[in-house]
Design a protein around this motif. Structure first.
Motif, PDB file in Angstrom:
ATOM      1  N   HIS B   2      17.739 -55.918  11.736  1.00 58.35           N
ATOM      2  CA  HIS B   2      19.159 -56.186  11.743  1.00 58.35           C
ATOM      3  C   HIS B   2      19.953 -54.894  11.944  1.00 58.35           C
ATOM      4  O   HIS B   2      20.913 -54.840  12.715  1.00 58.35           O
ATOM      5  N   LYS B   3      19.506 -53.846  11.258  1.00 57.40           N
ATOM      6  CA  LYS B   3      20.211 -52.563  11.341  1.00 57.40           C
ATOM      7  C   LYS B   3      20.171 -52.032  12.771  1.00 57.40           C
ATOM      8  O   LYS B   3      21.153 -51.535  13.305  1.00 57.40           O
ATOM      9  N   LEU B   4      19.013 -52.201  13.384  1.00 56.13           N
ATOM     10  CA  LEU B   4      18.819 -51.722  14.754  1.00 56.13           C
ATOM     11  C   LEU B   4      19.715 -52.503  15.721  1.00 56.13           C
ATOM     12  O   LEU B   4      20.284 -51.964  16.657  1.00 56.13           O
ATOM     13  N   LEU B   5      19.832 -53.807  15.473  1.00 58.79           N
ATOM     14  CA  LEU B   5      20.567 -54.666  16.402  1.00 58.79           C
ATOM     15  C   LEU B   5      22.075 -54.631  16.197  1.00 58.79           C
ATOM     16  O   LEU B   5      22.815 -55.193  16.989  1.00 58.79           O
ATOM     17  N   SER B   6      22.518 -54.003  15.094  1.00 55.12           N
ATOM     18  CA  SER B   6      23.968 -53.921  14.944  1.00 55.12           C
ATOM     19  C   SER B   6      24.436 -52.474  15.066  1.00 55.12           C
ATOM     20  O   SER B   6      25.564 -52.148  14.718  1.00 55.12           O
ATOM     21  N   ASN B   7      23.557 -51.629  15.592  1.00 57.82           N
ATOM     22  CA  ASN B   7      23.935 -50.230  15.817  1.00 57.82           C
ATOM     23  C   ASN B   7      25.033 -50.134  16.879  1.00 57.82           C
ATOM     24  O   ASN B   7      24.852 -50.531  18.016  1.00 57.82           O
ATOM     25  N   ARG B   8      26.179 -49.585  16.455  1.00 58.27           N
ATOM     26  CA  ARG B   8      27.337 -49.571  17.357  1.00 58.27           C
ATOM     27  C   ARG B   8      27.114 -48.735  18.603  1.00 58.27           C
ATOM     28  O   ARG B   8      27.571 -49.070  19.685  1.00 58.27           O
ATOM     29  N   MET B   9      26.414 -47.628  18.411  1.00 56.93           N
ATOM     30  CA  MET B   9      26.166 -46.741  19.550  1.00 56.93           C
ATOM     31  C   MET B   9      25.341 -47.477  20.622  1.00 56.93           C
ATOM     32  O   MET B   9      25.667 -47.425  21.803  1.00 56.93           O
ATOM     33  N   THR B  10      24.315 -48.183  20.156  1.00 58.94           N
ATOM     34  CA  THR B  10      23.475 -48.924  21.106  1.00 58.94           C
ATOM     35  C   THR B  10      24.297 -49.979  21.831  1.00 58.94           C
ATOM     36  O   THR B  10      24.216 -50.108  23.057  1.00 58.94           O
ATOM     37  N   ILE B  11      25.100 -50.717  21.067  1.00 58.41           N
ATOM     38  CA  ILE B  11      25.930 -51.748  21.687  1.00 58.41           C
ATOM     39  C   ILE B  11      26.836 -51.127  22.745  1.00 58.41           C
ATOM     40  O   ILE B  11      26.947 -51.628  23.866  1.00 58.41           O
ATOM     41  N   PHE B  12      27.425 -49.999  22.390  1.00 61.70           N
ATOM     42  CA  PHE B  12      28.330 -49.330  23.329  1.00 61.70           C
ATOM     43  C   PHE B  12      27.598 -48.945  24.613  1.00 61.70           C
ATOM     44  O   PHE B  12      28.064 -49.216  25.710  1.00 61.70           O
ATOM     45  N   VAL B  13      26.443 -48.337  24.446  1.00 66.07           N
ATOM     46  CA  VAL B  13      25.675 -47.891  25.620  1.00 66.07           C
ATOM     47  C   VAL B  13      25.288 -49.079  26.507  1.00 66.07           C
ATOM     48  O   VAL B  13      25.318 -48.990  27.737  1.00 66.07           O
ATOM     49  N   LEU B  14      24.956 -50.208  25.890  1.00 64.29           N
ATOM     50  CA  LEU B  14      24.529 -51.368  26.669  1.00 64.29           C
ATOM     51  C   LEU B  14      25.695 -52.062  27.370  1.00 64.29           C
ATOM     52  O   LEU B  14      25.572 -52.521  28.503  1.00 64.29           O
ATOM     53  N   VAL B  15      26.823 -52.141  26.676  1.00 61.77           N
ATOM     54  CA  VAL B  15      27.918 -52.953  27.197  1.00 61.77           C
ATOM     55  C   VAL B  15      28.879 -52.149  28.072  1.00 61.77           C
ATOM     56  O   VAL B  15      29.352 -52.638  29.099  1.00 61.77           O
ATOM     57  N   ALA B  16      29.137 -50.906  27.675  1.00 65.42           N
ATOM     58  CA  ALA B  16      30.198 -50.140  28.334  1.00 65.42           C
ATOM     59  C   ALA B  16      30.065 -50.039  29.858  1.00 65.42           C
ATOM     60  O   ALA B  16      31.040 -50.326  30.560  1.00 65.42           O
ATOM     61  N   PRO B  17      28.896 -49.675  30.407  1.00 70.77           N
ATOM     62  CA  PRO B  17      28.879 -49.481  31.868  1.00 70.77           C
ATOM     63  C   PRO B  17      29.286 -50.741  32.637  1.00 70.77           C
ATOM     64  O   PRO B  17      30.163 -50.686  33.502  1.00 70.77           O
TER      65      PRO B  17
END
Lengths: 272, 294
Positions: B2-17
């Motif tokens: 859960h912690k891994l999947l709610s990591n904001r940095m990861t979400i940003f990297v995946l969604v932003a581009p």
């Protein structure tokens, strides 16, 4: 038996109507210049005029246009595949509050007509000095690929059990490792569908090319043939040879991947 | 996990581009259009801010704009009343085509994958008043009196264009209905046969009612597709003769690039987006309920 025969006849007739452009193109691309006029729909040439293809390749800038088309299309579909894989993962696996909102924003792209972006993007590309640059096509091609691609990839990812990813994470794999080493190979069918659909759209695209490209340098094939530039105006055979070269790649792609494409189109229609 | 999947940095990297590119190439331009639509800019030089004048002009006095909408409506009517029934009928035919089933399904879709540049050139040459195949054919069968300047005649041109669009989209409609048919369980056919229902009854009472969800999907898609027509028009008639074949997409293009009314063209763009949005939301409300999986 009679009914069966009638059914087959009707089907063949419509099939012929649908195949006509392809037959016509290929037929005319083998005619000599003298054979174009006169009566008749299809004209069987005395001897196939392969010279039309040779002159299309040697006298014109066709090889360059072909390269431009291939480069721009492939760059766009690869980038779109990677970006929608990342988006798909974020939308189906990651836990965050705004994902519904952002997913909806991207899906808006299926409603917005491409043509409504032509005028503003012309000015935008003028500002950022991208007019007459391959990026002026690649960027909007990627952007307009994202909605349908993300939709199809997300739909496919939902069907993949999460336990595989969980055990990979236990073994110390990062989220990016999960996406690109584990999920990417597993989503291959969806990725193939998306790439083929995008290939057909962008290989054929010409209205953006017509708007954002101004010089000869980056012209793509469909755009180049639209006006049958100077040197070809009287060489009908070469014109038809070029048109055949525009049509064949998408037809071949479609014939090779009929099932993937059909599935993608239906999924896009039903879920979109 | 859960912690891994709610990591904001990861979400940003995946969604932003993807998201930023999308906003930059699709949403931002529409905002730009909304702004330029409120000016009288002609593409070069200075311009004045004129508020909603363009928008009001389009909606209240612009006959060509309304003609474009009317044409979309005509195309929709033809699509729903002619193309779709034939596509539905043919999708049933195709399932009975035995060993040619796959072949027909594939061939019917081919026009949809061929560049519109190529297909438009072909149809323009078919409709050509002097050299066109159509007029030659009419002469050959002794119907010379029916020869026409197909694309040059203000009352005929729109029907020619509609025919070409329907021809190219035929395989798409057929594909949807065919997929719908595949979704109907085979034992239903057998059960109906055991009950003594004839072919005709089987289709009208069992199969077509079961296809209703797919029909709804196809209708929703047809509405926006008809509104969004542009390339075929651009290449075949460019909206002419006398704007009788005009569609919104082509009209805004012509207004901005040929008539240099850039501000006005942008205002049409914005209204175009709004019309598409409203129609999609409305159609989804009315038509699209549970469709099932395909």
């Amino acid at each position: 038996m009679l009914r069966k025969g009638l059914l087959q006849t009707v089907l063949w007739m419509v099939a012929l109507l649908q195949l006509f452009p392809l037959i016509w193109l290929i037929n005319y691309s083998f005619l000599k210049s003298g054979e174009f006029f006169g009566s008749g729909i299809l004209k069987w040439p005395q001897t196939p005029e392969w010279n039309n293809y040779i002159s299309a390749f040697t006298y014109g800038s066709v090889p360059k246009y072909l390269w431009n088309s291939a480069f721009i299309t492939i760059a766009a579909i690869l980038a779109a595949a990677v970006l929608s894989l990342m988006l798909g993962y974020a939308f189906t696996r990651m836990e965050w509050r705004l994902r519904g909102v952002f997913m909806a924003v991207i899906m808006l792209g299926m409603i917005v007509p491409i043509h409504a972006t032509l005028l503003p993007n012309f000015i935008l590309f003028d500002w950022i000095k991208l007019l007459d640059n391959p990026l002026a096509l690649i960027l909007p091609y990627i952007a307009f690929s994202l909605p349908i691609s993300t939709l199809i990839i997300s739909g496919f990812m939902e069907t993949i059990p999460r336990s595989i990813e969980e055990s990979a994470v236990m073994d110390g794999c990062s989220v990016y490792g999960v996406i690109f080493r584990i999920l990417m190979p597993m989503t291959k069918p969806a990725l193939a569908t998306v790439c083929i659909m995008n290939f057909i759209s962008w290989w054929n695209e010409f209205i953006m090319a017509n708007t954002f490209l101004t010089s000869e340098t980056f012209k793509t094939l469909p755009f180049s043939i639209m006006k049958f530039a100077g040197q070809y105006s009287s060489n009908y055979g070469a014109q038809f040879a070029v048109m055949t070269m525009i049509a064949l790649p998408t037809v071949i792609m479609y014939l090779l991947f009929t099932e993937q494409m059909s599935r993608g189109i239906t999924a896009g229609a039903v879920k979109g | 996990m859960h912690k891994l999947l709610s990591n904001r940095m990861t979400i940003f990297v995946l969604v932003a581009p993807g998201l930023l590119l999308f906003l930059f190439m699709v949403c931002f331009p529409i905002a730009m259009s909304a702004y330029y639509g409120m000016t009288d800019w002609r593409g070069i030089g200075d311009y004045q801010f004129i508020g909603l004048d363009n928008y009001i002009e389009i909606l209240t006095r612009d006959g060509v704009f309304w003609r474009s909408l009317l044409n979309a409506l005509l195309l929709l009517a033809a699509t729903l009343l002619i193309q779709h029934p034939i596509a539905l009928l043919f999708s049933i035919f195709v399932t009975h085509a035995g060993r040619f089933e796959k072949l027909f399904r594939t061939v019917f879709f081919i026009p949809a994958v061929i560049s519109i540049v190529v297909t438009s050139k072909m149809w323009v040459s078919v409709f050509h008043p002097n050299y066109g195949v159509l007029n030659k054919l009419l002469t050959a069968v002794g119907l010379e009196s029916l020869k026409q300047d197909w694309l040059g005649d203000p009352s005929l041109a729109i029907w020619c264009v509609i025919f070409v669009i329907m021809w190219q989209g035929f395989g798409y409609a057929l594909l949807l209905y065919y997929a719908g048919l595949q979704g109907i369980p085979k034992d239903l056919y057998e059960a109906a046969e055991l009950d003594g229902a004839g072919r005709m009854k089987l289709y009208t009472k069992v199969v077509i009612p079961l296809l209703t969800p797919m029909v709804r999907v196809a209708v929703v898609i047809a509405v926006t597709a008809c509104l969004k027509q542009m390339e075929t028009i651009f290449l075949m008639t460019n909206g002419g003769p006398l704007n009788t074949t005009q569609f919104i997409g082509n009209y805004l293009y012509k207004t901005a690039f040929s008539s240099s009314l850039y501000g006005y063209g942008n205002a049409i763009s914005v209204i175009f987006v709004i019309v598409c949005l409203i129609m999609t939301v409305m159609m989804n409300r009315v038509f699209k309920k549970d469709v099932g999986e395909f």
